[in-house]
Write a protein that holds these residues in place. Sequence first.
Motif, mmCIF file in Angstrom:
data_model
loop_
_atom_site.group_PDB
_atom_site.id
_atom_site.type_symbol
_atom_site.label_atom_id
_atom_site.label_comp_id
_atom_site.label_asym_id
_atom_site.label_seq_id
_atom_site.Cartn_x
_atom_site.Cartn_y
_atom_site.Cartn_z
ATOM 1 N N PRO A 188 0.843 -1.195 0.000
ATOM 2 C CA PRO A 188 0.000 0.000 0.000
ATOM 3 C C PRO A 188 0.882 1.251 0.000
ATOM 4 N N SER A 189 0.624 2.156 -0.892
ATOM 5 C CA SER A 189 1.381 3.395 -1.092
ATOM 6 C C SER A 189 2.809 3.144 -1.557
ATOM 7 N N GLY A 190 3.119 1.929 -1.964
ATOM 8 C CA GLY A 190 4.456 1.615 -2.474
ATOM 9 C C GLY A 190 4.467 1.556 -3.987
ATOM 10 N N SER A 191 5.653 1.617 -4.557
ATOM 11 C CA SER A 191 5.775 1.554 -6.008
ATOM 12 C C SER A 191 5.784 0.101 -6.474
ATOM 13 N N GLU A 192 5.662 -0.101 -7.775
ATOM 14 C CA GLU A 192 5.624 -1.447 -8.327
ATOM 15 C C GLU A 192 6.966 -2.154 -8.086
ATOM 16 N N PRO A 193 6.925 -3.349 -7.549
ATOM 17 C CA PRO A 193 8.171 -4.031 -7.201
ATOM 18 C C PRO A 193 8.734 -4.855 -8.350
ATOM 19 N N GLU A 194 10.013 -5.188 -8.216
ATOM 20 C CA GLU A 194 10.677 -6.108 -9.121
ATOM 21 C C GLU A 194 10.976 -7.405 -8.377
ATOM 22 N N ILE A 230 13.297 -23.206 -4.763
ATOM 23 C CA ILE A 230 13.384 -21.944 -5.492
ATOM 24 C C ILE A 230 12.762 -20.863 -4.622
ATOM 25 N N HIS A 231 13.540 -19.820 -4.366
ATOM 26 C CA HIS A 231 13.105 -18.718 -3.510
ATOM 27 C C HIS A 231 12.956 -17.455 -4.346
ATOM 28 N N ALA A 232 12.094 -16.564 -3.887
ATOM 29 C CA ALA A 232 11.952 -15.272 -4.559
ATOM 30 C C ALA A 232 11.588 -14.208 -3.544
ATOM 31 N N VAL A 233 12.112 -13.019 -3.764
ATOM 32 C CA VAL A 233 11.680 -11.834 -3.037
ATOM 33 C C VAL A 233 11.283 -10.801 -4.073
ATOM 34 N N THR A 234 10.404 -9.905 -3.666
ATOM 35 C CA THR A 234 10.050 -8.788 -4.528
ATOM 36 C C THR A 234 10.507 -7.516 -3.840
ATOM 37 N N VAL A 235 11.005 -6.567 -4.634
ATOM 38 C CA VAL A 235 11.726 -5.431 -4.080
ATOM 39 C C VAL A 235 11.215 -4.130 -4.690
#
Length: 697
Positions: A188-194, A230-235
């Motif tokens: 919320p109120s954040g920009s689109e993550p990669e 397999i791991h993933a984070v979004t940033v």
Amino acid sequence: MHHPGPPRFVAVGESVELAPRQPDPDMAAEWRLHERPAASTAALSDGPVCHLEPDAPGTYRAELTAPDGTHEQVVRAFPAVTETARFSVTEDDFGHDDLTVADRAIVIGTFNDFTTGTHWAERDGDEWVIETDLPPGTHHAIFSFDGSFEATATDAVTVDGPGRPRVELTGETVGDDLVVTADARAAPSGSEPEVEFHLDGRDALAASAVTIDGDELRVPRDALPETARIHAVTVAERHSVADTLVVERDGGIGDRETVTGDTVTVSRPADPPAWTGDATIYEIFVRSFAGETVDTTFEAIERRVPYIESLGVDVVWLTPVQASPTRHGYHITDFFDTATDLGTRAAFESLVDRLNDAGIRVVFDLVINHSSRDHPAFQLHQAGVPEYADYYERIPAEQDISGVDWAGEDAPGHYFNWTRIPNLNYDSLAVRRWMLDVVEEWHDLVDGFRCDVAWGVPHGFWKEVRERVKADDSEFLLLDETVPRNAAFAENEFDMHYDTDLFDALRDIGTGEAPASALFEALDATVEHGYPDRTAHMRYVDNHDENRYIDHCGAAPLRAAVGATFTLPGTPMIYAGQERGVEKQRGTMRWHDGDNALTDFHRQLVDLRADHAALRAHGVRPIPHTTEAGDSEAVVAYERTDGDETLVVVLHFGEGTAAVSLDAPVEDTDLLSGDRVEVDGLVEVGDVVVVPAARNR
């Protein structure tokens, strides 16, 4: 295998502990940091369990040399998002007539893990002030002058900024490839993550076999090893809790598997057991359960199982049953045996069997952050026995404000003013082995652990515990006591979490300090914290650590508050006595003089939630309404649906009956009471009304 486990994801300045798994106290284990970002000067601490505090964004690679070979631990550090926050209180905030003030005050909070002696507020005129750097969110600080915390003042500050983004992985076979897709969701109120994908050093999946294109990872099926994680984070401004998929060839993982090809199985190890979505938990404070004139024993509880059955609950959480000199049981003196006043191990097993036969799971209160200071291990530690030298945390004497005349030149570490329960030292391989043995001792006997002071035990240790207990029992429950909430414990650690946001909101609503609509803000906080969508949350109004809701807020709002826990998403918990009108926090169960009407009300809520999947579904839609009679601030309405059925819930936290005009047509009969509640376009609600949405909407 001594490999330290999955990649770790932290913010700059956040310390992460690195440790070999399957520890042997006598094993040789050495660490070295062989890669760090160019801007970093970070180093590893000494010892077989070491600490890394990243000082620059980027990837750090640490190498562990252990008896079974050399292993690599990856630590990915992201930029820290913090602002300087100012906490302040005045003498009046303490509300204590005999207060002795000083030029500085002790301050504790999540920013120092509630550890005394590390942060001090200095006097500035009529205020005591402290500043510290904190991430976005609302933070609390507790001030005390003498360390006893009998007289305290608190302050709260909100740091503006985005919450944490979220990510969810799915996998399927497409032709000859396994395709893993990351669904990245902005805060919320954040920009689109990669999205960032990370492989697991424990697996033989070669990075050269993997192709990554944005939010998609591909790997040929014939390049997959027997097991791949397999791991993933979004940033974005901040990083998410990592999500994980386990990919297996030529094998299955039980009834939670998702088959995506002839020989490939994909599972989600962080997901809670499916049964948690339908469950109701019943917490029993064991030594107050049997009644006024009889001692509570395992046998005494077993004889009262028919009552527990009558409530319709699915899970019983028992406060600690191990040897302890205290009534509450959290000061453990023997981790491997039951308390003599409660009964033998055989009697405990009989109670568990009786509850299981009734279709009720048993959750064991696992206390592994600390022991009693009367535990032999601590006594030997304090007395200088070499084998126990590293069993407990130590702090410098100048940091200790307890007033205890500790043996030696330093002091044991502890939280708050809990000097009788010193913290175990998880930098010790012996302690890690000891506590893993405790986990193994009770794991096969019960159906889950409620983990006391979970926030005090290192993340890496919980990740190892999870893999151990889930290896042959994916249905086993791990519930964390993390107060206040912290989504980091949802990263391959715990299935279910205390919802302190809703707990606090319901209390503020009950005392009139907040409108009933504040419960929506509490639910929104779950997303703000960055909890994955699949995470389970325990919703409650009472527990053994807090004053009873009925005592704190009064009888009138209690029913509406309980109704909220049963009609909002999550897993409701009843604290034994809540349903009988017990007013004392750990008071004796009211058997002969309890509130039978309140008990039946709880039974009705349990049955209603069990009968209507809409109440167990995700998602809540607030319904606009007008309160024609009663206090409008005490009324809230919302819609719950599973796609097949839509229900409307109206809660009234005030006295008497409210008349509410809903901006949604509804049927006229309350499913909870069976009474007609819709009259001339108004819904009359005393506390809780649940009505079907009108079919002709």
